[in-house]
Design a protein around this motif. Structure first.
Motif, mmCIF file in Angstrom:
data_model
loop_
_atom_site.group_PDB
_atom_site.id
_atom_site.type_symbol
_atom_site.label_atom_id
_atom_site.label_comp_id
_atom_site.label_asym_id
_atom_site.label_seq_id
_atom_site.Cartn_x
_atom_site.Cartn_y
_atom_site.Cartn_z
ATOM 1 N N PHE A 11 27.057 1.098 14.668
ATOM 2 C CA PHE A 11 26.730 -0.159 13.610
ATOM 3 C C PHE A 11 25.794 0.475 12.320
ATOM 4 O O PHE A 11 26.247 0.022 11.292
ATOM 5 C CB PHE A 11 26.228 -1.454 14.342
ATOM 6 N N CYS A 12 24.627 0.830 12.827
ATOM 7 C CA CYS A 12 23.650 1.210 11.768
ATOM 8 C C CYS A 12 24.230 2.365 10.913
ATOM 9 O O CYS A 12 24.101 2.450 9.445
ATOM 10 C CB CYS A 12 22.513 1.624 12.449
ATOM 11 N N LYS A 13 25.152 3.467 11.114
ATOM 12 C CA LYS A 13 25.655 4.247 10.511
ATOM 13 C C LYS A 13 26.570 3.636 9.312
ATOM 14 O O LYS A 13 26.453 3.908 8.023
ATOM 15 C CB LYS A 13 26.546 5.338 11.146
ATOM 16 N N PHE A 14 27.442 2.463 9.745
ATOM 17 C CA PHE A 14 28.414 1.968 9.149
ATOM 18 C C PHE A 14 27.548 1.043 8.102
ATOM 19 O O PHE A 14 28.058 1.126 6.749
ATOM 20 C CB PHE A 14 29.318 1.049 9.912
ATOM 21 N N TYR A 15 26.649 0.358 8.687
ATOM 22 C CA TYR A 15 25.867 -0.786 7.772
ATOM 23 C C TYR A 15 25.246 0.219 6.458
ATOM 24 O O TYR A 15 25.322 -0.180 5.411
ATOM 25 C CB TYR A 15 24.746 -1.468 8.607
ATOM 26 N N TYR A 16 24.691 0.961 6.981
ATOM 27 C CA TYR A 16 23.626 1.893 5.926
ATOM 28 C C TYR A 16 24.583 2.433 4.686
ATOM 29 O O TYR A 16 24.369 2.771 3.603
ATOM 30 C CB TYR A 16 22.442 2.762 6.275
ATOM 31 N N GLU A 17 25.524 3.210 5.322
ATOM 32 C CA GLU A 17 26.786 3.667 4.513
ATOM 33 C C GLU A 17 27.401 2.743 3.482
ATOM 34 O O GLU A 17 27.440 3.166 2.026
ATOM 35 C CB GLU A 17 27.780 4.437 5.161
ATOM 36 N N LYS A 18 27.642 1.536 4.030
ATOM 37 C CA LYS A 18 28.259 0.493 3.068
ATOM 38 C C LYS A 18 27.191 0.090 2.142
ATOM 39 O O LYS A 18 27.244 -0.117 0.918
ATOM 40 C CB LYS A 18 28.649 -0.620 3.878
ATOM 41 N N PHE A 19 25.964 -0.170 2.528
ATOM 42 C CA PHE A 19 24.835 -0.706 2.040
ATOM 43 C C PHE A 19 24.456 0.308 0.697
ATOM 44 O O PHE A 19 24.219 -0.223 -0.425
ATOM 45 C CB PHE A 19 23.402 -0.723 2.725
ATOM 46 N N ASP A 20 24.540 1.581 1.043
ATOM 47 C CA ASP A 20 24.133 2.441 -0.098
ATOM 48 C C ASP A 20 25.357 2.879 -1.160
ATOM 49 O O ASP A 20 24.988 3.197 -2.199
ATOM 50 C CB ASP A 20 23.861 4.001 0.604
ATOM 51 N N SER A 21 26.365 2.358 -0.809
ATOM 52 C CA SER A 21 27.591 2.943 -1.686
ATOM 53 C C SER A 21 27.962 1.365 -2.187
ATOM 54 O O SER A 21 28.320 1.416 -3.625
ATOM 55 C CB SER A 21 28.818 3.297 -1.067
ATOM 56 N N LEU A 53 21.584 -9.442 -1.157
ATOM 57 C CA LEU A 53 21.652 -7.905 -0.958
ATOM 58 C C LEU A 53 22.097 -7.365 -2.234
ATOM 59 O O LEU A 53 21.518 -6.327 -2.861
ATOM 60 C CB LEU A 53 22.421 -7.659 0.146
ATOM 61 N N ALA A 54 23.257 -7.904 -2.783
ATOM 62 C CA ALA A 54 23.681 -7.389 -3.962
ATOM 63 C C ALA A 54 22.832 -7.589 -5.403
ATOM 64 O O ALA A 54 22.984 -6.602 -6.334
ATOM 65 C CB ALA A 54 25.142 -7.920 -4.483
ATOM 66 N N GLY A 55 21.891 -8.440 -4.965
ATOM 67 C CA GLY A 55 21.129 -8.836 -6.426
ATOM 68 C C GLY A 55 19.605 -8.084 -6.278
ATOM 69 O O GLY A 55 18.887 -8.340 -7.175
ATOM 70 N N LEU A 56 19.416 -7.109 -5.407
ATOM 71 C CA LEU A 56 18.338 -6.532 -5.421
ATOM 72 C C LEU A 56 18.107 -5.439 -6.536
ATOM 73 O O LEU A 56 19.109 -4.969 -6.898
ATOM 74 C CB LEU A 56 18.462 -5.517 -4.055
ATOM 75 N N VAL A 61 20.414 3.781 -4.000
ATOM 76 C CA VAL A 61 19.632 3.646 -2.883
ATOM 77 C C VAL A 61 20.191 4.328 -1.625
ATOM 78 O O VAL A 61 21.398 4.528 -1.461
ATOM 79 C CB VAL A 61 19.504 1.965 -2.209
ATOM 80 N N ALA A 62 19.240 5.279 -0.910
ATOM 81 C CA ALA A 62 19.720 5.932 -0.076
ATOM 82 C C ALA A 62 18.535 5.662 1.369
ATOM 83 O O ALA A 62 17.555 5.777 1.348
ATOM 84 C CB ALA A 62 19.919 7.532 -0.356
#
Length: 123
Positions: A11-21, A53-56, A61-62
């Protein structure tokens, strides 16, 4: 029922990859009853969470995960996940430390985020 550590890691791998892209694509991980606490602001519901989240205020970000701990959170298969790590934001040279907690709820063959608590750690 799959292993909670494996689920949490994937989950975290997917979440952070999606968040960062592309943070705007995180909506399918939340539901209307989901809540996000980001620093001092709280929002509830998929639309408001994605808007937050989108408005940060950063373009790039990585996330780098330092620790990831998971525990079963209920007999129904919920999983509690605590992550610590570092954020590289835009072109800053110094990473910022963060902590994040996810409460994952089983939903068919996957999970959704019921609670998401994010804090920068200032030393």
């Amino acid at each position: 029922m799959s292993d909670f550590n494996t689920v949490a890691t994937e989950f975290c791998k997917f979440y952070y990859e999606k968040f960062d892209s592309d943070r705007s694509q995180l909506g399918n991980l939340y539901r209307e009853q989901s809540m996000l606490t980001f620093e001092t602001s709280q929002v509830q519901g998929t639309k408001d969470i994605v808007e937050k989240l989108a408005g940060l205020p950063f373009a790039k970000v990585a996330h780098r995960i330092s620790t990831l701990d998971a525990q079963p959170a209920s007999p129904q298969g919920d999983i509690l996940v605590m992550v610590t790590g570092e954020l590289m934001i835009d072109d800053e040279q110094n990473a910022q430390r963060y902590s994040q907690v996810f409460h994952l709820i089983p939903d068919g063959n996957s999970y959704y985020v019921f609670n998401d608590i994010f804090r920068l750690n200032y030393s």
